[in-house]
Design a protein around this motif. Structure first.
Motif, PDB file in Angstrom:
ATOM      1  N   GLN A  19      -5.727   9.258  16.557  1.00 16.83           N
ATOM      2  CA  GLN A  19      -5.932   9.583  15.147  1.00 16.83           C
ATOM      3  C   GLN A  19      -4.995   8.762  14.262  1.00 16.83           C
ATOM      4  O   GLN A  19      -5.404   8.268  13.214  1.00 16.83           O
ATOM      5  CB  GLN A  19      -5.722  11.078  14.918  1.00 16.83           C
ATOM      6  CG  GLN A  19      -6.117  11.544  13.533  1.00 16.83           C
ATOM      7  CD  GLN A  19      -7.619  11.403  13.302  1.00 16.83           C
ATOM      8  OE1 GLN A  19      -8.422  11.877  14.091  1.00 16.83           O
ATOM      9  NE2 GLN A  19      -8.011  10.723  12.237  1.00 16.83           N
ATOM     10  N   PRO A 383       8.848  14.637   7.759  1.00 16.20           N
ATOM     11  CA  PRO A 383       8.571  15.314   9.033  1.00 16.20           C
ATOM     12  C   PRO A 383       8.179  14.402  10.193  1.00 16.20           C
ATOM     13  O   PRO A 383       8.126  14.876  11.321  1.00 16.20           O
ATOM     14  CB  PRO A 383       7.433  16.281   8.680  1.00 16.20           C
ATOM     15  CG  PRO A 383       6.888  15.840   7.383  1.00 16.20           C
ATOM     16  CD  PRO A 383       7.962  15.089   6.677  1.00 16.20           C
ATOM     17  N   CYS A 384       7.908  13.122   9.950  1.00 15.63           N
ATOM     18  CA  CYS A 384       7.496  12.236  11.046  1.00 15.63           C
ATOM     19  C   CYS A 384       8.507  11.139  11.332  1.00 15.63           C
ATOM     20  O   CYS A 384       8.240  10.237  12.111  1.00 15.63           O
ATOM     21  CB  CYS A 384       6.151  11.595  10.737  1.00 15.63           C
ATOM     22  SG  CYS A 384       4.833  12.777  10.631  1.00 15.63           S
ATOM     23  N   MET A 398       6.723  15.338  19.140  1.00 13.63           N
ATOM     24  CA  MET A 398       7.696  15.917  18.224  1.00 13.63           C
ATOM     25  C   MET A 398       7.830  17.422  18.388  1.00 13.63           C
ATOM     26  O   MET A 398       8.481  18.083  17.570  1.00 13.63           O
ATOM     27  CB  MET A 398       7.361  15.537  16.771  1.00 13.63           C
ATOM     28  CG  MET A 398       6.027  16.015  16.276  1.00 13.63           C
ATOM     29  SD  MET A 398       5.464  15.110  14.792  1.00 13.63           S
ATOM     30  CE  MET A 398       6.491  15.826  13.544  1.00 13.63           C
ATOM     31  N   VAL A 404      -5.229  20.791  16.203  1.00 14.35           N
ATOM     32  CA  VAL A 404      -5.368  20.741  14.744  1.00 14.35           C
ATOM     33  C   VAL A 404      -4.079  20.202  14.118  1.00 14.35           C
ATOM     34  O   VAL A 404      -4.110  19.289  13.283  1.00 14.35           O
ATOM     35  CB  VAL A 404      -5.685  22.152  14.186  1.00 14.35           C
ATOM     36  CG1 VAL A 404      -5.679  22.142  12.669  1.00 14.35           C
ATOM     37  CG2 VAL A 404      -7.032  22.637  14.702  1.00 14.35           C
ATOM     38  N   ASP A 405      -2.947  20.750  14.546  1.00 10.82           N
ATOM     39  CA  ASP A 405      -1.681  20.312  13.976  1.00 10.82           C
ATOM     40  C   ASP A 405      -1.350  18.871  14.387  1.00 10.82           C
ATOM     41  O   ASP A 405      -0.764  18.118  13.609  1.00 10.82           O
ATOM     42  CB  ASP A 405      -0.549  21.263  14.385  1.00 10.82           C
ATOM     43  CG  ASP A 405      -0.659  22.605  13.666  1.00 10.82           C
ATOM     44  OD1 ASP A 405      -1.338  22.654  12.623  1.00 10.82           O
ATOM     45  OD2 ASP A 405      -0.083  23.594  14.131  1.00 10.82           O
ATOM     46  N   ILE A 407      -3.476  16.494  14.822  1.00 13.68           N
ATOM     47  CA  ILE A 407      -4.305  15.602  13.997  1.00 13.68           C
ATOM     48  C   ILE A 407      -3.713  15.493  12.592  1.00 13.68           C
ATOM     49  O   ILE A 407      -3.696  14.421  11.994  1.00 13.68           O
ATOM     50  CB  ILE A 407      -5.769  16.093  13.993  1.00 13.68           C
ATOM     51  CG1 ILE A 407      -6.373  15.855  15.379  1.00 13.68           C
ATOM     52  CG2 ILE A 407      -6.594  15.394  12.919  1.00 13.68           C
ATOM     53  CD1 ILE A 407      -7.734  16.453  15.603  1.00 13.68           C
ATOM     54  N   ILE A 408      -3.193  16.614  12.084  1.00 10.24           N
ATOM     55  CA  ILE A 408      -2.551  16.578  10.757  1.00 10.24           C
ATOM     56  C   ILE A 408      -1.302  15.682  10.801  1.00 10.24           C
ATOM     57  O   ILE A 408      -1.102  14.838   9.922  1.00 10.24           O
ATOM     58  CB  ILE A 408      -2.176  18.005  10.289  1.00 10.24           C
ATOM     59  CG1 ILE A 408      -3.440  18.814   9.983  1.00 10.24           C
ATOM     60  CG2 ILE A 408      -1.258  17.946   9.070  1.00 10.24           C
ATOM     61  CD1 ILE A 408      -4.180  18.400   8.745  1.00 10.24           C
ATOM     62  N   THR A 409      -0.483  15.844  11.844  1.00  7.75           N
ATOM     63  CA  THR A 409       0.724  15.010  11.884  1.00  7.75           C
ATOM     64  C   THR A 409       0.352  13.541  12.081  1.00  7.75           C
ATOM     65  O   THR A 409       1.096  12.657  11.657  1.00  7.75           O
ATOM     66  CB  THR A 409       1.714  15.424  13.001  1.00  7.75           C
ATOM     67  OG1 THR A 409       1.097  15.218  14.266  1.00  7.75           O
ATOM     68  CG2 THR A 409       2.162  16.847  12.865  1.00  7.75           C
ATOM     69  N   GLY A 411      -2.247  12.070  10.671  1.00  4.49           N
ATOM     70  CA  GLY A 411      -2.539  11.596   9.316  1.00  4.49           C
ATOM     71  C   GLY A 411      -1.247  11.376   8.550  1.00  4.49           C
ATOM     72  O   GLY A 411      -1.081  10.410   7.806  1.00  4.49           O
ATOM     73  N   SER A 412      -0.319  12.306   8.771  1.00  3.94           N
ATOM     74  CA  SER A 412       0.952  12.242   8.082  1.00  3.94           C
ATOM     75  C   SER A 412       1.754  11.009   8.508  1.00  3.94           C
ATOM     76  O   SER A 412       2.323  10.288   7.680  1.00  3.94           O
ATOM     77  CB  SER A 412       1.695  13.539   8.393  1.00  3.94           C
ATOM     78  OG  SER A 412       3.034  13.454   8.103  1.00  3.94           O
ATOM     79  N   ALA A 414       0.554   8.313   9.620  1.00  5.98           N
ATOM     80  CA  ALA A 414      -0.131   7.125   9.110  1.00  5.98           C
ATOM     81  C   ALA A 414       0.341   6.818   7.691  1.00  5.98           C
ATOM     82  O   ALA A 414       0.535   5.661   7.319  1.00  5.98           O
ATOM     83  CB  ALA A 414      -1.645   7.316   9.148  1.00  5.98           C
ATOM     84  N   SER A 415       0.539   7.873   6.904  1.00  3.54           N
ATOM     85  CA  SER A 415       1.044   7.675   5.537  1.00  3.54           C
ATOM     86  C   SER A 415       2.473   7.146   5.554  1.00  3.54           C
ATOM     87  O   SER A 415       2.808   6.193   4.852  1.00  3.54           O
ATOM     88  CB  SER A 415       1.027   9.000   4.773  1.00  3.54           C
ATOM     89  OG  SER A 415       0.011   9.004   3.815  1.00  3.54           O
TER      90      SER A 415
ATOM     91  N   ARG C 449       9.315  24.643  15.619  1.00  5.84           N
ATOM     92  CA  ARG C 449      10.467  24.012  16.248  1.00  5.84           C
ATOM     93  C   ARG C 449      11.731  24.585  15.614  1.00  5.84           C
ATOM     94  O   ARG C 449      11.907  24.518  14.399  1.00  5.84           O
ATOM     95  CB  ARG C 449      10.398  22.501  16.028  1.00  5.84           C
ATOM     96  CG  ARG C 449      11.195  21.734  17.042  1.00  5.84           C
ATOM     97  CD  ARG C 449      11.005  20.245  16.909  1.00  5.84           C
ATOM     98  NE  ARG C 449      11.789  19.580  17.920  1.00  5.84           N
ATOM     99  CZ  ARG C 449      11.975  18.271  17.967  1.00  5.84           C
ATOM    100  NH1 ARG C 449      11.428  17.490  17.073  1.00  5.84           N
ATOM    101  NH2 ARG C 449      12.717  17.749  18.929  1.00  5.84           N
ATOM    102  N   PRO C 541     -11.928  21.465  11.245  1.00  2.00           N
ATOM    103  CA  PRO C 541     -10.478  21.467  11.463  1.00  2.00           C
ATOM    104  C   PRO C 541      -9.965  20.296  12.299  1.00  2.00           C
ATOM    105  O   PRO C 541      -8.773  19.985  12.234  1.00  2.00           O
ATOM    106  CB  PRO C 541     -10.226  22.788  12.190  1.00  2.00           C
ATOM    107  CG  PRO C 541     -11.549  23.265  12.670  1.00  2.00           C
ATOM    108  CD  PRO C 541     -12.569  22.680  11.754  1.00  2.00           C
ATOM    109  N   SER C 570       3.349  17.502   5.887  1.00  2.00           N
ATOM    110  CA  SER C 570       2.488  16.750   6.800  1.00  2.00           C
ATOM    111  C   SER C 570       1.055  16.723   6.286  1.00  2.00           C
ATOM    112  O   SER C 570       0.403  15.679   6.279  1.00  2.00           O
ATOM    113  CB  SER C 570       2.500  17.382   8.193  1.00  2.00           C
ATOM    114  OG  SER C 570       3.646  16.977   8.886  1.00  2.00           O
ATOM    115  N   SER C 573       0.724  14.388   3.355  1.00  2.00           N
ATOM    116  CA  SER C 573       0.727  12.976   3.744  1.00  2.00           C
ATOM    117  C   SER C 573      -0.586  12.591   4.404  1.00  2.00           C
ATOM    118  O   SER C 573      -1.091  11.487   4.206  1.00  2.00           O
ATOM    119  CB  SER C 573       1.883  12.690   4.700  1.00  2.00           C
ATOM    120  OG  SER C 573       3.109  12.820   4.028  1.00  2.00           O
ATOM    121  N   ALA C 574      -1.140  13.518   5.200  1.00  2.00           N
ATOM    122  CA  ALA C 574      -2.431  13.249   5.839  1.00  2.00           C
ATOM    123  C   ALA C 574      -3.512  13.085   4.770  1.00  2.00           C
ATOM    124  O   ALA C 574      -4.378  12.208   4.871  1.00  2.00           O
ATOM    125  CB  ALA C 574      -2.785  14.375   6.810  1.00  2.00           C
TER     126      ALA C 574
END
Lengths: 431, 99, 684
Positions: A19, A383-384, A398, A404-405, A407-409, A411-412, A414-415, C449, C541, C570, C573-574
């Motif tokens: 992703q 966060p990344c 990490m 789901v999470d 995939i979100i990270t 995207g994050s 990537a930014s 975490r 999702p 996150s 940013s996504a």
């Protein structure tokens, strides 16, 4: 192998890495995706169906694998191992080894004739060792690339594969090749492993045949699984009573895994629902401390499972032994009743937790947190970002998280990585 | 890398080299292969005529049930064995007739 | 191979195109094949006219599966593709890309949903489901025969984005988008940036100071040349589509000139409840919520200001709100509208009736006002015992919990409250070591975490844990007069095997969950969807987790569902990555499913223009033809949504929606209603 020069190098071709690569490539950056296995797909491609939508996992993963393979901005490098990393003025220089497949990827059509011909049968890691494949094989039916790979360490060099290959793709003269990748930024997506099945000796994992890990159950529930149905691995019996032991590898100071692995409650509930579908007569009991269904739509999922008759019992499992018929006997303290009972099941699934995949962090000299996952110095700001400028991290590298999470990270990351690339390339252009 | 041109090793040389490098693993795998072949043959022999369950086969050939199941999983995957109904809670396996 | 020869023939005479259909029935990894007998479907379809090949596969969406289709197109000369699989929303685009790669026009492919519309709803009826699949696929085939090549509508895209919401997610999204060279307008409804995060005092698990972190973000955003910040502003009108959204933003007057601001702030006497402290305290109607806020100029609380003049330097100043309207055109919209803490019902756990009952966000504000080292006093009494009740307004059960005014119960987990209340309990322990702390919970969900450590610390710090069951909630009551404590909490504690425990307390803290911000007007304007939980709903999702079904609108942060700060960052940013990918090229492609007028049939009745719901989508124009003036309808594809309202009213059948024409519908209906024997016969 030719040397490569890219904007971003993604380490790991599981869901987070794929992703992240796609999200970077869609923004127009040149991306290399490095995977040490012969196929991308990671852990996710081995799953059956995924919570909370119960989509067939393959239907979510394989199109992403395909998109990675066809994306004009992504250089897909499978069966490659990172050797060393050096920082250069403009980013990073990696020495990478392309391991020999003994199959010419440009010629192989993935027809699997070689695999059918090969006389050596081996446990397939894709099926957690419970299924079989051959010494030469396409790693699994939806592998990307659809190319055979020969396991030279378990080969008798009989040459049958070479003879049967109509494309002339089998090539015993291949050798490992080293090449170089230059990248402005690195994205670590090295993923996780399960806590070892035998980590808690008193649970009998690996000693007792019918005490299994959750990824084995995923394979049993997948249509391409080793038995094509849910059977217990000890003797091929269709189980009628199944227990889940939650936190079997997490929240446990004795294991050095003090943290919650986040996904175990949900996968146990999901598997319980899928088993109820596959084996309508089966009784399923989940022993837990706290049910942690915190994601979007997850609490409803939990309530549905309760309504379907999955039994949730608050209890601490002390030990598991086996009776004369290979049935695991679970000794459990019922914490709501204050008594200890023993109950016999056909099959027990230990809801193991997540530990980081070893390797990438060492070569990259990345500091780790107390939990051994890659440290994030400022989680509530960036966060990344790892402790090393220009190196980012995503997915379960990490810390434990679900798809789901992840995939979100991705995207994050990537930014974050693209902002770094733009900033850094601007700077070095003036330098 | 030196500038002096050396001829790349020939295919024959490379194969020879491969054999030498992997001599011990080839030997080990050959032992494994022979065991596998005989086990697979006895499993297939057992279920050529009548389908049987894993414990039945295991008892007959004197091998642990989980090993027999693993072999059957492989044989099933490559189309040598198929499932042929159930006997109680146990699926029955049968050898596919050869053409 | 004869098929290859046919393919070659076809290539030789492209004008007389022979329809050659490939029909693919997907097992969907068992999702379909567990109910529908896919092989029978393929067999039945394979015998229908024009079908050259009918195949099945465990998953056609896999690379190997797609390769089969590509190969058929190239080697068998397939020129129409019908795929029976999951819902089109999942993989229609996947397969459009597949056929494009094989050299076929992407719109010569039709997707039939036989999972959501068949196997998933006819579990237990394989025979019926299989027959239905045959009918659905036959209808798809009938339509596919009539498909024509189409081109997507390509439009220039405005390289600018609107971010709605100036909390942590909106700020992060704005910055990340701006970093990619895209202009950003950030619109915040309140007069100050920072959102809910500004109201916190310490963030788990790092114990960082939230306003410090926020200000780092705000400073960058305010200084960024590509970011325009509009506070006290709201979107009041929206039109257009991805790449070209036209928006109207209405911004309240700040009300205060820079020179007079400080003097007005000092002189203002009128007060109103302080929202920043959740109404626990009062502040002036000319105000700053906290020192160091952004913008630093005080604002006027227009809702509460009574219009009376304020005396400054002997002058009576009357403040006037003259809302200003901004017009914007942007390519994409980010919804970062955030959350509100759940507001308990009057009387829920004594809230609003017993003054010792407060919410967790309120407690955080209360603690912020107690100087370090001083004792905690509430209602004039020193606080000795505190009970924190988890899951208030979360994990509610239908039939057990009283529904809210709109009939809803919040059956979701709010994700942050467990860690937040334990984190607060630890702060109470640290600052007031003598206080007894009781956590009343169902399940402790310290999943993140560094969160489990907070739970472990709370256990070591002698926080007492009492575990209740969702169907048997704790009760809060005022203590009888003369009691040692003002309130009583009763709970059936499963940790002591169901003992009923009564805890006398000085303070009850309700760990309230998250509710989406009230954004009904925005949701209506943007035509976006919300889930059953009322949070904004993503497309999928895993496949498109931050995108909404309306293209060009993405989600950031708690507008989508409960998350903590790290997760909001996150997600933001996504969302920014999606906007950057969408607008980076400066153009967008829209699907060609828009109305098209058949000029030979249209005689300009104008019925279509009246029926049209979209502004500027269809209009009558006058043409000169053979010396005559004729009037005809003309479609502006970019504005047409393909709703088909015009198609239904045209008396001449002169208008159609491309790829969904009346002729195609008729062919599909005929195929759906075909004789049952046709199915049985085909099987022979």
């Amino acid at each position: 192998m030719e040397n490569l020069h890219v904007d971003a190098l993604v380490l790991g071709g599981g869901i987070a890495g794929m992703q992240a690569a796609l999200d970077l490539a869609d923004q127009g950056f040149q991306v290399a995706l490095l995977e040490r296995e012969p196929s991308i797909g990671g852990k996710m491609i081995t799953l059956s169906k995924v919570f909370p939508t119960l989509d067939c996992c393959s239907c979510i993963t394989t199109p992403k694998m395909s998109a990675v393979a066809h994306h004009p901005n992504i250089h897909l490098l499978t069966y490659c191992e990172m050797q060393s990393v050096a920082e250069t003025g403009s980013g990073f220089r990696l020495a990478v080894v392309q391991k020999p497949r003994y199959v010419d990827v440009n010629k192989c059509t993935g027809c699997r004739k070689c695999e059918y011909e090969c006389p050596v049968t081996l446990p397939s890691p894709f099926d957690r060792g419970l299924g079989a494949y051959r010494a030469i094989r396409v790693p699994f039916s939806t592998a990307v690339p659809q190319t055979a790979v020969l396991d030279i360490e378990n080969c008798i060099l009989c040459g049958k594969c070479e003879k049967v290959c109509a494309a002339g793709a089998v090539d015993f003269t291949q050798r490992a090749e080293t090449f170089e990748i230059q990248a402005t930024t690195l994205v670590v997506a090295s993923g996780f492993e399960l806590t070892p099945l035998n980590a808690k000796k008193e649970y009998g994992g690996e000693t007792l045949q019918n005490v299994i890990d959750p990824l084995m159950m995923e394979r049993f529930l997948a249509p391409t699984g080793p038995y094509g149905r849910v059977l217990r691995p000890g003797d091929g019996k269709e189980p009628t009573s199944i227990a889940y032991v939650q936190c079997a590898g997490s929240r446990d100071q004795t294991l050095g895994v003090e943290y919650c692995s986040r996904v175990c409650c949900m996968y146990a509930i999901k598997q319980a629902m899928l088993i109820s579908g596959a084996l309508p007569m089966a009784d399923i009991t989940i022993y837990y401390m706290d049910i942690r269904t915190f994601g979007k739509g997850y609490e409803q999922f939990y309530q549905n499972a309760q309504a379907m008759g999955v039994e949730f019992v608050r209890g601490k499992v002390a030990a598991i032994r086996e009776d004369d018929e290979q049935n695991p006997v679970v000794k459990v303290e019922l914490t709501e009743e204050g008594r200890i009972i023993e109950r016999t099941f056909d099959l027990v699934v230990l809801s193991l937790g997540m530990v980081p995949t070893a390797g990438a962090d060492g070569i990259l000299s990345l500091p780790l947190g107390e939990d051994k996952f890659i440290a994030i110095p400022a989680p509530n700001a960036n966060p990344c970002e790892t402790a090393r400028p220009g190196i980012f991290v995503t997915g379960t590298a990490m810390g434990p998280m679900d798809i789901v999470d992840s995939i979100i990270t991705a995207g994050s990351v990537a930014s974050a990585a693209s902002a770094y690339i733009r900033e850094h390339q601007k700077e070095t252009a003036y330098a | 890398m030196s500038e002096a041109k050396t001829n790349p090793p020939s295919r024959g040389e490379l194969l020879k080299q491969l054999r030498e490098e992997h001599a011990s693993s080839v030997e080990r795998t050959q032992v494994l292969f022979r065991e596998q072949r005989s086990l697979q043959q006895s499993i297939c022999q057992m279920i050529r005529e009548t389908p049987k369950t894993v414990p039945e086969i295991a008892a007959a050939i004197g091998k642990p049930s989980h090993e027999v199941l693993w072999f059957l999983a492989g044989l099933r995957k490559y189309g040598i064995v198929v499932e042929a109904g159930m006997c109680g809670d146990y699926p029955l396996y049968q050898k596919v007739e050869e053409k | 191979m004869p098929d290859k020869q046919k393919a070659a023939r076809k290539a030789a005479s492209p004008d007389k195109e022979e329809v050659r259909v490939g029909v693919y029935t997907c097992h969907c990894g068992g999702n379909i094949s567990h109910v529908v007998q896919c092989e029978r479907v393929a067999k039945a379809l394979g015998k229908m006219p024009d079908v050259v090949v009918a195949r099945t596969d465990p998953s056609f969406c896999s690379d190997a599966g797609q390769a089969i289709i590509e190969q058929d197109i190239q080697e068998l000369g397939i020129n129409r593709v019908v795929i029976g699989a999951c819902a089109p929303s999942l993989h229609e685009q996947t397969f459009r890309n597949t056929v494009t790669r094989a050299g076929l026009n992407p719109y010569l492919y039709h997707h039939v949903g036989i999972r959501e519309q068949d196997s998933w709803v006819h579990d237990g009826d394989p025979e019926g489901a299989t027959e239905k699949a045959v009918r659905l696929m036959a209808a798809g085939l009938a339509k596919a025969r009539l498909l024509t090549p189409l081109e997507p509508i390509r439009l220039g895209a405005e390289k600018g984005a609107l971010v709605i919401g100036g909390g942590v997610a909106g700020l992060r999204a704005a910055l990340d988008i701006a970093h990619q060279g895209i202009r950003v307008t950030l619109v915040e409804k309140s007069p100050f940036l920072g959102g809910r995060m500004a109201q916190l005092e310490s963030i788990f698990p790092t114990d960082e100071e939230p306003r410090q972190l926020l200000h780092a973000l705000i400073e960058q955003a305010a200084a960024h040349p590509s970011i325009t910040i509009l506070t006290g502003a709201e979107v009041t009108a929206v039109s257009g589509y991805v790449g070209n959204f036209n928006l109207q933003v209405t911004q309240h007057e700040r009300g205060l000139s820079e020179e007079l601001a400080e003097a007005l702030l000092a002189a203002c006497e009128q007060e109103a409840p302080d929202n920043f402290n959740y109404g626990l305290t009062r502040r002036k109607v000319v105000y700053r919520p906290y020192p160091g806020c952004y913008p630093s100029t005080p604002a006027v609380d227009w809702e509460h200001y009574d219009g009376r003049p304020i005396q400054v330097d002997g002058k009576a100043v009357v403040l006037k709100d003259k809302p200003q309207v901004h017009a914007l055109t942007v390519g994409a919209i980010v919804l970062a509208t955030g959350f509100n803490p759940y507001e308990p019902r009057q009387g829920e756990y004594g809230y609003g009736e017993i003054t010792e009952v407060v919410t967790l966000p309120q407690l955080i504000r209360i603690l912020a006002q107690v100087p370090q080292g001083e004792p905690l006093i509430w209602n004039g009494h020193p606080v000795r015992d505190v009970a924190l009740i988890h899951c208030v307004g979360s994990r509610e059960i239908e039939g057990v919990h009283t529904p809210q005014d709109d009939g809803q119960v919040n059956n979701y987990c709010s994700r942050v409250c467990c860690t937040a209340s334990l984190h607060t309990a630890l702060e109470l322990r640290r600052r007031f070591p003598e206080i007894n702390l009781y956590e009343l919970y169902q399940d402790i969900r310290t999943y993140g975490r560094g969160h489990e450590e907070i739970y472990n610390q709370a256990q070591s710090a002698m926080v007492h844990f009492l575990r209740y069951r969702g169907e048997k909630q704790p009760e809060v009551a005022a203590a009888p007069p003369g009691d040692t404590h003002p309130a009583l909490v009763r709970v059936v504690d499963t940790l002591t095997y169901g003992e009923e425990i009564e805890v006398p307390v000085d303070l009850v803290v309700l760990a309230v969950g998250m509710m989406p911000s009230p954004i009904d007007a925005l949701v209506d304007m943007l035509k976006v969807s919300r889930g059953n939980d009322r949070f904004l709903l993503e497309v999928h999702p895993k496949l498109r987790p931050v995108e909404m079904a309306v293209r060009g609108i993405v989600l950031a942060g708690t507008a989508q569902g409960p998350m903590n700060i790290q997760e909001s960052l996150s997600a933001a940013s996504a969302a920014a990555a999606k906007v950057a990918a969408l607008l980076g090229q400066g153009r967008v492609e829209l699907p060609p499913f828009v109305a098209r007028v058949d000029e030979s049939k249209c005689d300009g009745t104008g019925a279509c223009v009246e029926a049209c719901q979209e502004e500027g989508a269809i209009a009558l124009q006058t043409f000169q033809e053979n010396g005559h003036e004729v009037r005809r309808a003309v479609v502006t594809p970019a504005n047409c949504t393909g709703c088909g309202a015009c198609v239904g009213v045209c008396p001449k059948r002169a208008i159609d929606v491309q790829a969904w024409t009346l002729a195609q519908y008729e062919a599909m209906v005929d195929a759906l209603a075909m004789d049952i024997p046709a199915f049985a016969e085909a099987e022979k």
